[in-house]
Design a protein around this motif. Structure first.
Motif, PDB file in Angstrom:
ATOM      1  N   TYR A   1       7.650  21.403 155.051  1.00  0.00           N
ATOM      2  CA  TYR A   1       7.590  21.085 153.619  1.00  0.00           C
ATOM      3  C   TYR A   1       8.293  19.764 153.318  1.00  0.00           C
ATOM      4  O   TYR A   1       7.797  18.948 152.548  1.00  0.00           O
ATOM      5  CB  TYR A   1       8.171  22.238 152.781  1.00  0.00           C
TER       6      TYR A   1
ATOM      7  N   VAL B   1       6.146  16.839 154.173  1.00  0.00           N
ATOM      8  CA  VAL B   1       5.158  16.537 153.121  1.00  0.00           C
ATOM      9  C   VAL B   1       5.846  15.761 151.998  1.00  0.00           C
ATOM     10  O   VAL B   1       5.342  14.745 151.506  1.00  0.00           O
ATOM     11  CB  VAL B   1       4.518  17.841 152.569  1.00  0.00           C
TER      12      VAL B   1
ATOM     13  N   ASP C   1       6.366  12.241 153.263  1.00  0.00           N
ATOM     14  CA  ASP C   1       5.096  11.539 153.494  1.00  0.00           C
ATOM     15  C   ASP C   1       4.419  11.136 152.183  1.00  0.00           C
ATOM     16  O   ASP C   1       3.715  10.131 152.128  1.00  0.00           O
ATOM     17  CB  ASP C   1       4.129  12.423 154.306  1.00  0.00           C
ATOM     18  N   GLN C   2       4.631  11.927 151.133  1.00  0.00           N
ATOM     19  CA  GLN C   2       3.958  11.638 149.863  1.00  0.00           C
ATOM     20  C   GLN C   2       4.642  10.529 149.053  1.00  0.00           C
ATOM     21  O   GLN C   2       4.108  10.086 148.038  1.00  0.00           O
ATOM     22  CB  GLN C   2       3.871  12.926 149.020  1.00  0.00           C
TER      23      GLN C   2
END
Ligand SMILES: C[S@@+](CC[C@H](N)C(=O)[O-])C[C@H]1O[C@@H](n2cnc3c(N)ncnc32)[C@H](O)[C@@H]1O
Length: 435
Positions: free
Chosen positions: A174, A177, A180-181
């Motif tokens: 999680y 993510v 990465d976002q």
């Protein structure tokens, strides 16, 4: 104060208190999801669809990743938290100003700390980073600083619910993510930060968070970790020359110098002194400080106070604590009870004690922690009926409270009132009988 492992200990319990949320339990009700449909982005203000765990029994909620790539003028922010907390953050009027107007904050208005400051400004004109032997990277000022000078005013790029529920692999998925976002430059900044474990790519994101995190409390009582990447380059010292605080309204972290920071004569490289903050309370006992730093951050502190050893450090702290408690009891014990040893002290000796206490704080490099001492000094001078002493120390106390706790601190008007009308304060001339 939080005592979570791996967190800088900091007092920001009041975060988002203006919501007065009812958050005894978390609901996984999908209505809590922060999903606001609009033509351009059906997840606005988030830039991606929130990605969530299953409901976690321990908190009666799922945890979801929320990213805004536009937050704070495109710096971006990822949250890993419950839908309820995310929703409350999104609804905060103060919070929304950072989506819309990221150019300034309320810090320092009408305060001793100077004019409004620009948040997330390119402050590299003020400081730079470079390797420090035995410490990794460190931060240095480009020019000398005075007490109160602003070093950084920044917003976090990652906020994560402080939990011990998920296994490391799931947490990593999680958090990966979440990172990465983020916008590319912000993501790169995060990835370059120090990590607690160098050779474990499988837990790199959470180990980086652990090495760089500041503790904050969201929605009244939920402990979260926040990463402010610029301040993350500041190493620890038990006599720090800088101090951070997080503004509860805007989530902005301010770092200011707490004493003059000048040329470090130890080096012949024209560098100023390294800028440092305290990761744990510098008023804690030597062993507690060492244990906490090695357990949570993986290093042994070699600052000047720690280097002199446990015995010398404890002696200095004991003198501080003894003076504080003697002065406090001289205020609370009645001046007419001659049997009390503290009330039998002369006016001259309480003044000498309080001035000695102030010198000790300065000698130990505790300039960032002077507010309770200045407040005590104001009370002592009030107790002997010295208006001048009250005025001097209330001014110093207010400046020190603003520096450590912020200009909105609710005690400030109370101290100012005392300076205006010392005769009406409970402490006024409490000791006058004993000259
Ligand atoms: C928030 S980072 C500080 C910046 C870090 N030195 C870097 O290279 O990015 C925390 C890590 O820095 C190191 N560190 C911080 N203060 C230190 C100190 N006084 N002595 C040795 N290492 C320290 C430890 O490895 C710690 O886990």
């Amino acid at each position: 104060q939080q005592n979570e492992e791996g967190l800088y200990q900091l007092d920001s319990d009041q975060l988002f208190q203006s919501f007065k949320p009812d958050l005894q339990t978390e609901s996984s009700d999908s209505a809590d999801h922060v999903v606001v449909a609009n033509d351009n982005n059906k997840y606005a203000p988030w830039s991606y669809r929130p990605i969530c765990t299953d409901v976690l029994e321990e908190i009666d909620s799922e945890l979801c990743v929320y990213t805004s790539t536009t937050f704070a003028g495109g710096r971006g922010l990822s949250l890993f938290t419950t839908p309820r907390v995310a929703k409350q953050m999104m609804m905060s009027s103060a919070w929304s100003t950072l989506f819309i107007d990221d150019s300034s904050s309320s810090d320092s208005t009408n305060s001793a700390l100077g004019p409004k400051v620009e948040v997330n400004a390119d402050d590299t004109a003020k400081w730079y980073t470079k390797p420090v032997p035995g410490k990794g990277m460190g931060m240095f000022a480009k020019s000398p600083l005075d007490r109160g000078d602003l070093i950084l005013a920044t917003t976090p790029i990652l906020i994560a619910f402080s939990e011990n529920i998920l296994d490391a692999t799931t947490r990593e998925e999680y958090l990966r993510v979440a990172i990465d976002q983020l916008p590319g430059q912000t993501r790169d900044t995060y990835q370059r930060l120090a990590s607690l474990s160098k050779d474990k790519p499988e837990t790199r994101i959470q180990d980086t968070a652990a090495a760089n995190t500041f503790g904050i409390t969201l929605a009244g009582h939920f402990a979260h970790l926040a990463v402010f990447p610029e301040a993350s380059r500041m190493n620890h010292d038990c006599s720090p020359n800088a101090q951070f605080r997080i503004d509860n309204e805007t989530l902005t972290q301010y770092v200011r110098a707490v004493r003059a920071v000048g040329d470090d004569n130890k080096n012949n490289d024209n560098d100023n002194e390294e800028l440092t903050i305290a990761y744990t309370s510098p008023l804690d006992d030597w062993k507690d400080r060492q244990d906490y730093l090695s357990r949570s951050f993986g290093f042994r502190c070699g600052c000047a106070r720690c280097r002199r050893g446990q015995k010398a450090d404890s002696e200095a702290l004991s003198e501080i604590y003894n003076l504080q408690s003697s002065l406090q009891s001289s205020l609370t014990s009645s001046s007419s009870s001659s049997s009390s040893s503290s009330s039998s002290k002369t006016t001259g000796s309480v003044v000498a004690e309080v001035e000695r206490l102030i010198r000790l704080y300065e000698r130990e490099g505790l300039q960032g922690y002077m507010d309770p001492v200045y407040c005590l000094a104001a009370l002592i001078y009030s107790s002997i009926g010295s208006k001048r002493g009250v005025g001097k120390y209330v001014d110093l106390a207010v400046e020190a409270i603003e520096l450590r706790l912020g200009p909105e601190n609710q005690d400030i008007p109370i101290w100012k009132e005392m300076a205006k009308q010392p005769e009406r304060h409970w402490s006024w001339k409490r000791r006058k009988a004993k000259q």
